[in-house]
Enzyme design. Structure first.
Site, PDB file in Angstrom:
ATOM      1  N   ASP A  77      72.780  11.446 -84.347  1.00  0.00           N
ATOM      2  CA  ASP A  77      74.070  11.566 -83.658  1.00  0.00           C
ATOM      3  C   ASP A  77      74.774  10.221 -83.471  1.00  0.00           C
ATOM      4  O   ASP A  77      75.822  10.145 -82.834  1.00  0.00           O
ATOM      5  CB  ASP A  77      73.874  12.216 -82.274  1.00  0.00           C
ATOM      6  CG  ASP A  77      73.883  13.742 -82.333  1.00  0.00           C
ATOM      7  OD1 ASP A  77      74.415  14.305 -83.309  1.00  0.00           O
ATOM      8  OD2 ASP A  77      73.353  14.368 -81.389  1.00  0.00           O
ATOM      9  N   ARG A 102      69.023  11.203 -77.767  1.00  0.00           N
ATOM     10  CA  ARG A 102      70.047  10.183 -78.048  1.00  0.00           C
ATOM     11  C   ARG A 102      69.810   8.874 -77.298  1.00  0.00           C
ATOM     12  O   ARG A 102      70.566   7.910 -77.486  1.00  0.00           O
ATOM     13  CB  ARG A 102      71.452  10.721 -77.703  1.00  0.00           C
ATOM     14  CG  ARG A 102      71.878  11.926 -78.540  1.00  0.00           C
ATOM     15  CD  ARG A 102      73.382  12.169 -78.461  1.00  0.00           C
ATOM     16  NE  ARG A 102      74.152  11.106 -79.122  1.00  0.00           N
ATOM     17  CZ  ARG A 102      75.482  11.032 -79.133  1.00  0.00           C
ATOM     18  NH1 ARG A 102      76.197  11.951 -78.507  1.00  0.00           N
ATOM     19  NH2 ARG A 102      76.109  10.044 -79.752  1.00  0.00           N
ATOM     20  N   HIS A 176      82.209  17.457 -73.477  1.00  0.00           N
ATOM     21  CA  HIS A 176      82.679  16.083 -73.242  1.00  0.00           C
ATOM     22  C   HIS A 176      84.187  16.161 -73.002  1.00  0.00           C
ATOM     23  O   HIS A 176      84.875  16.977 -73.625  1.00  0.00           O
ATOM     24  CB  HIS A 176      82.473  15.206 -74.490  1.00  0.00           C
ATOM     25  CG  HIS A 176      81.122  14.576 -74.627  1.00  0.00           C
ATOM     26  ND1 HIS A 176      80.496  14.435 -75.847  1.00  0.00           N
ATOM     27  CD2 HIS A 176      80.292  14.004 -73.710  1.00  0.00           C
ATOM     28  CE1 HIS A 176      79.336  13.815 -75.680  1.00  0.00           C
ATOM     29  NE2 HIS A 176      79.187  13.550 -74.393  1.00  0.00           N
ATOM     30  N   CYS A 270      85.245  11.568 -81.501  1.00  0.00           N
ATOM     31  CA  CYS A 270      83.814  11.315 -81.316  1.00  0.00           C
ATOM     32  C   CYS A 270      83.320  10.217 -82.260  1.00  0.00           C
ATOM     33  O   CYS A 270      82.405   9.472 -81.916  1.00  0.00           O
ATOM     34  CB  CYS A 270      82.999  12.572 -81.583  1.00  0.00           C
ATOM     35  SG  CYS A 270      83.385  13.929 -80.498  1.00  0.00           S
TER      36      CYS A 270
HETATM   37  N1  ARG Z   1      75.776  16.039 -81.080  1.00  0.00           N
HETATM   38  C1  ARG Z   1      76.421  15.112 -80.207  1.00  0.00           C
HETATM   39  C2  ARG Z   1      76.032  15.428 -78.767  1.00  0.00           C
HETATM   40  O1  ARG Z   1      75.883  16.568 -78.433  1.00  0.00           O
HETATM   41  C3  ARG Z   1      77.907  15.185 -80.385  1.00  0.00           C
HETATM   42  C4  ARG Z   1      78.656  14.155 -79.609  1.00  0.00           C
HETATM   43  C5  ARG Z   1      80.137  14.260 -79.772  1.00  0.00           C
HETATM   44  N2  ARG Z   1      80.801  13.171 -79.213  1.00  0.00           N
HETATM   45  C6  ARG Z   1      81.865  13.208 -78.419  1.00  0.00           C
HETATM   46  N3  ARG Z   1      82.427  12.091 -78.096  1.00  0.00           N
HETATM   47  N4  ARG Z   1      82.309  14.338 -77.944  1.00  0.00           N
HETATM   48  O2  ARG Z   1      75.876  14.558 -77.952  1.00  0.00           O
END
Ligand code: ARG
Length: 277
Positions: A77, A102, A176, A270
């Site tokens: 990610d 992450r 987010h 993102c």
């Molecule tokens: N797979 C990532 C997560 O769930 C995606 C992040 C997307 N980033 C964002 N700025 N919305 O954390």
């Protein structure tokens, strides 16, 4: 002849921006931490890379600076660079991630910040960088409810000196803030009202009387996950209704296909960390 010619209605002015991006070299969907992710869907990493290069090329064509962060194996990610932190002037706040998958990205982004001449500052509570922290003029809109801890908002206000407006997210699809709200210029935003609690929706109405409200069709292709330079708005190509609304408001929509990266629950914004001046 009038001496000062008024700007045409809705004229929008761009300004040169500074971004950081991380190539999706190791991008996969091997865990699911948001409703967009499905580990049984195959991901074409080569295609993700090609789409990402196209986005990077658009920024270059618009005259913006793009710094590259080195991707790390095992951090699929990491391509979502917006989550790496929040940078304004000489202050760089590094992310603290909600999910263990992450967590190590924070070290990678902190190292990049240090190499770029910043002293990375940390928060005690979870903050997922510009995924939830969006600067509009001198106000920081800060999301909470799924990832960033509301208590981190106060920490970030203290570290940056910015006025923070906390906004509660209520729909897991819009986990987010940058999936539910787009900053278009220093005073203009667009958002998807159902993604917010009643109180936050009311606050957004007070703060932004001329906001663009987008449809479900556009929100559900992550149409709000955009990057704007004040005039040019780079957005997911599938968000055609929002593109029309933007044009009508005097912005220049530029659609880009990031369908592979949508499989991880992210799109244009993102993938883009802005270094605010
Ligand atoms: N797979 C990532 C997560 O769930 C995606 C992040 C997307 N980033 C964002 N700025 N919305 O954390």
């Amino acid at each position: 002849m009038p001496t000062d010619v008024a700007a045409p209605p809705h004229a929008r002015k761009s300004s040169t921006r500074h971004y950081a991006m991380t190539a999706p070299e190791y991008f996969t969907v091997e865990y699911a931490i948001n409703p967009w992710m499905d580990t049984s869907t195959p991901v074409d990493t080569e295609r993700a890379l090609a789409q990402w290069h196209e986005l990077r090329g658009i920024y270059a064509d618009l005259g913006h600076t793009v710094d590259l962060v080195t991707p790390r194996a095992g951090l699929p990610d990491m391509v979502y660079a917006a989550n790496g932190g929040f940078l304004v002037a000489r202050t760089a706040v590094v992310a603290r991630f909600a999910y263990p998958q992450r967590a190590a990205e924070a070290d990678a982004y902190a190292e990049w910040m240090a190499r770029s001449g910043f002293e990375p500052l940390t928060t005690q509570h979870v903050n997922e960088g510009q995924g939830d922290l969006l600067l509009v003029g001198s106000t920081l809109l800060a999301g909470w409810g799924f990832r960033t801890d509301r208590r981190a908002h106060d920490e970030i206000a203290a570290l940056t000196g910015l006025t923070v407006e906390s906004l509660e997210l209520v729909d897991p699809r819009f986990y987010h803030l940058d999936t539910a709200l787009a900053v278009l210029d220093d005073t203009t935003v667009a958002y998807y009202p159902p993604a917010f609690s009643d109180a936050s929706r009311e606050r957004l109405r007070q703060l932004f009387g001329d906001a663009i409200e987008v449809s479900s069709a556009d929100a559900y292709v992550l149409g709000l996950n955009v990057v704007s330079d004040g005039r040019n708005v780079v957005l997911p190509a599938a968000a055609t209704g929002f593109a029309e609304q933007l044009r009508h408001a005097g912005f220049e929509p530029i659609g880009v296909d990031l369908s592979e990266l949508l499989k991880g629950g992210g799109s244009v914004k993102c993938c883009t960390l802005e270094l605010h001046s």
